[in-house]
Design a protein around this motif. Sequence first.
Motif, short mmCIF file in Angstrom:
data_model
loop_
_atom_site.label_atom_id
_atom_site.label_comp_id
_atom_site.label_asym_id
_atom_site.label_seq_id
_atom_site.Cartn_x
_atom_site.Cartn_y
_atom_site.Cartn_z
N HIS A 190 0.81 -1.23 0.00
CA HIS A 190 0.00 0.00 0.00
C HIS A 190 0.84 1.28 0.00
O HIS A 190 0.32 2.35 -0.24
N GLU A 191 2.15 1.15 0.24
CA GLU A 191 3.03 2.32 0.25
C GLU A 191 3.65 2.61 -1.12
O GLU A 191 4.34 3.61 -1.28
N ALA A 192 3.41 1.75 -2.09
CA ALA A 192 4.00 1.95 -3.42
C ALA A 192 3.53 3.28 -4.00
O ALA A 192 2.37 3.66 -3.86
N ALA A 193 4.45 3.96 -4.64
CA ALA A 193 4.19 5.32 -5.15
C ALA A 193 3.15 5.36 -6.26
O ALA A 193 2.58 6.43 -6.51
N PHE A 194 2.86 4.25 -6.90
CA PHE A 194 1.93 4.28 -8.03
C PHE A 194 0.46 4.24 -7.63
O PHE A 194 -0.41 4.39 -8.48
N TRP A 195 0.15 4.06 -6.34
CA TRP A 195 -1.26 4.05 -5.92
C TRP A 195 -1.76 5.46 -5.64
O TRP A 195 -1.03 6.29 -5.10
N LYS A 196 -3.00 5.69 -5.96
CA LYS A 196 -3.69 6.91 -5.52
C LYS A 196 -3.98 6.73 -4.04
O LYS A 196 -4.04 5.60 -3.55
N PRO A 197 -4.16 7.82 -3.30
CA PRO A 197 -4.42 7.69 -1.86
C PRO A 197 -5.59 6.76 -1.52
O PRO A 197 -5.49 5.96 -0.58
N SER A 198 -6.67 6.82 -2.27
CA SER A 198 -7.82 5.96 -1.97
C SER A 198 -7.49 4.49 -2.23
O SER A 198 -7.95 3.60 -1.49
N GLN A 199 -6.69 4.22 -3.23
CA GLN A 199 -6.29 2.84 -3.52
C GLN A 199 -5.38 2.31 -2.41
O GLN A 199 -5.55 1.18 -1.95
N ALA A 200 -4.45 3.14 -1.98
CA ALA A 200 -3.53 2.74 -0.91
C ALA A 200 -4.30 2.46 0.38
O ALA A 200 -4.03 1.48 1.07
N THR A 201 -5.26 3.30 0.68
CA THR A 201 -6.07 3.11 1.88
C THR A 201 -6.84 1.80 1.80
O THR A 201 -6.89 1.02 2.77
N PHE A 202 -7.44 1.52 0.65
CA PHE A 202 -8.20 0.29 0.48
C PHE A 202 -7.29 -0.93 0.70
O PHE A 202 -7.65 -1.85 1.44
N LEU A 203 -6.12 -0.93 0.09
CA LEU A 203 -5.20 -2.06 0.22
C LEU A 203 -4.71 -2.20 1.65
O LEU A 203 -4.65 -3.32 2.19
N ARG A 204 -4.34 -1.11 2.28
CA ARG A 204 -3.85 -1.15 3.67
C ARG A 204 -4.92 -1.73 4.59
O ARG A 204 -4.65 -2.63 5.39
N GLU A 205 -6.16 -1.25 4.45
CA GLU A 205 -7.23 -1.72 5.31
C GLU A 205 -7.61 -3.17 5.02
O GLU A 205 -7.92 -3.93 5.93
N ALA A 206 -7.59 -3.56 3.77
CA ALA A 206 -7.92 -4.93 3.40
C ALA A 206 -6.95 -5.91 4.04
O ALA A 206 -7.36 -6.94 4.59
N ILE A 207 -5.67 -5.57 4.00
CA ILE A 207 -4.66 -6.46 4.58
C ILE A 207 -4.68 -6.37 6.10
O ILE A 207 -4.67 -7.40 6.78
N ARG A 208 -4.75 -5.19 6.64
CA ARG A 208 -4.74 -5.00 8.10
C ARG A 208 -5.92 -5.70 8.76
O ARG A 208 -5.79 -6.35 9.78
N ASP A 209 -7.09 -5.57 8.15
CA ASP A 209 -8.31 -6.14 8.73
C ASP A 209 -8.53 -7.59 8.34
O ASP A 209 -9.52 -8.19 8.74
N ASP A 210 -7.60 -8.15 7.56
CA ASP A 210 -7.73 -9.51 7.04
C ASP A 210 -9.11 -9.69 6.40
O ASP A 210 -9.80 -10.68 6.62
#
Length: 79
Positions: free
Chosen positions: A41-61
């Motif tokens: 989710h920290e990769a520079a190619f994601w938009k902020p909303s995409q990064a948030t979605f990925l971070r939360e998906a992984i964090r929340d399993d």
Amino acid sequence: MERPIHSLNMLFAQLGQASDEASIAQFIDSHHPLPDDVLLHEAAFWKPSQATFLREAIRDDADWAQIADELNANLRARH
């Protein structure tokens, strides 16, 4: 192992990316290899909303976690 609820195509659609096989392959080819010290989710190619979605998906399993892990592995693979 259970099959993921979602597919890679569905993840890309959820992220607002082109979700056909060729577009996914092009995305992965153009953004790999993701450095080991960069979380997906920290990769520079994601938009902020995409990064948030990925971070939360992984964090929340969440339902998306398994397929996000697959994307992560694909982006790190050495082709």
